[in-house]
Scaffold this active site. Structure first.
Site, mmCIF file in Angstrom:
data_model
loop_
_atom_site.group_PDB
_atom_site.id
_atom_site.type_symbol
_atom_site.label_atom_id
_atom_site.label_comp_id
_atom_site.label_asym_id
_atom_site.label_seq_id
_atom_site.Cartn_x
_atom_site.Cartn_y
_atom_site.Cartn_z
ATOM 1 N N GLY A 142 57.840 -46.720 54.041
ATOM 2 C CA GLY A 142 57.706 -47.904 53.214
ATOM 3 C C GLY A 142 56.890 -48.999 53.867
ATOM 4 O O GLY A 142 56.532 -48.930 55.038
ATOM 5 N N ASP A 174 67.094 -42.603 64.000
ATOM 6 C CA ASP A 174 65.810 -43.105 64.500
ATOM 7 C C ASP A 174 66.012 -44.380 65.315
ATOM 8 O O ASP A 174 65.351 -45.392 65.091
ATOM 9 C CB ASP A 174 64.849 -43.357 63.334
ATOM 10 C CG ASP A 174 63.384 -43.379 63.788
ATOM 11 O OD1 ASP A 174 63.094 -42.870 64.892
ATOM 12 O OD2 ASP A 174 62.544 -43.906 63.032
ATOM 13 N N LYS A 211 61.254 -54.477 51.239
ATOM 14 C CA LYS A 211 60.749 -53.161 51.664
ATOM 15 C C LYS A 211 60.473 -52.314 50.427
ATOM 16 O O LYS A 211 61.387 -51.960 49.678
ATOM 17 C CB LYS A 211 61.760 -52.459 52.562
ATOM 18 C CG LYS A 211 61.278 -51.092 53.057
ATOM 19 C CD LYS A 211 62.266 -50.463 54.031
ATOM 20 C CE LYS A 211 61.748 -49.134 54.547
ATOM 21 N NZ LYS A 211 62.683 -48.505 55.531
#
Length: 282
Positions: free
Chosen positions: A37, A154, A54
């Site tokens: 994004g 992540d 976003k």
């Protein structure tokens, strides 16, 4: 969220009007972009609060989930709804809406913050006291995610927002995330340099053990200013060499998190209780 959504002014929002929510926000300049994004600065018009918007293209959404009301949404929205309260070290999802070709996540935007990668580039390596304060906040965020059944996948400096003045930290970007499961994962999502050796040599990994590995990589980067492993053979070999002098307690914690065998790595609670995290010497 569904037919009974309540706006800030107390009015109800019908499901078919969700795309009109974009009119509640003033869009500003682009702040950054990635594989999941593009993020813009924004203002919530009702009260002038700063937000981050976003925008995620519908075609780029790899995982979908359903909210309790049956609404089909990107997995990222579902995960952020799950972790949405109870931890100030996780960025908050304030709202979301659909556009014809995309979804928009409305996120809180701490104005004084920068990501940890920028912070490290400006500050250089962190002293152990700084690293401990930031790492403890990462641990709080991960513990909350785990308690909510969420796996971020992540954890890295780019996904940690830091206020340079206060040192307050927030975990961001759940675009690679999924729900925790006991069985092994056979698909990797995240940043390859933070992937555990078992993924490289076996093609699968367990969520908890992979998270601990990524925390070890993160902690090494904080205090040494570089990645502990440069390529896949280095990761699989698992030999950790310290580029800077660090305390025996910190060396022990990093080596423990970066144990080659997943079963040899600590549990999250063991990391939290480690002497270095508690500020004690062996």
């Amino acid at each position: 969220m569904g037919d009974g959504d309540v706006l800030a002014d107390g009015s109800l929002l019908a499901a078919g009007q969700r795309e009109q929510r974009q009119e509640l926000y003033l869009w500003g300049p682009q702040l950054g972009s990635g594989g999941f994004g593009t993020v813009f600065s924004g203002i919530r018009l009702s009260d002038g609060s700063p937000v981050a918007l976003k925008r995620v293209a519908r075609e780029s959404v790899l995982q979908w989930d359903e909210l309790p009301d049956g609404t089909r949404v990107p997995m990222e929205v579902a995960l952020m709804e799950k972790v949405g309260s109870g931890c100030h070290n996780i960025i908050q999802l304030l709202d979301w809406f659909e556009l014809p070709d995309s979804f928009v996540l409305v996120l809180e935007r701490p104005q004084a913050s920068q990501d940890l990668l920028q912070f490290l580039q400006e500050q250089g390596c962190l002293c152990e006291e700084q690293a401990r304060w930031l790492f403890c906040q990462v641990l709080e965020a991960v513990r909350h995610c785990t308690a909510c059944g969420v796996l971020h996948r992540d954890i890295k400096p780019e996904n940690l927002l830091v206020d340079p003045e206060s040192g307050d930290l927030k975990l961001i970007d759940f675009g690679c995330g999924t729900f925790l499961q006991e069985r092994a994962f056979s698909g990797f999502a995240g940043t390859h340099a933070y992937s555990p050796p078992e993924w490289i040599w076996l093609g699968y990994y367990h969520g908890h053990a992979a998270t601990i590995w990524s925390l070890g990589v993160l902690l090494y980067v904080m205090v040494c200013g570089s990645l502990p492993f440069q390529d896949d053979p280095d990761i699989v070999l698992g030999k950790v060499f310290f580029q800077r002098q660090v305390s025996p307690e910190l060396q022990h914690l990093i080596r423990w998190c970066l144990a080659k065998q997943p079963a040899d790595r600590p549990e999250l609670e063991e990391v939290s209780c480690h002497p270095w995290v508690r500020g004690r010497r062996f």
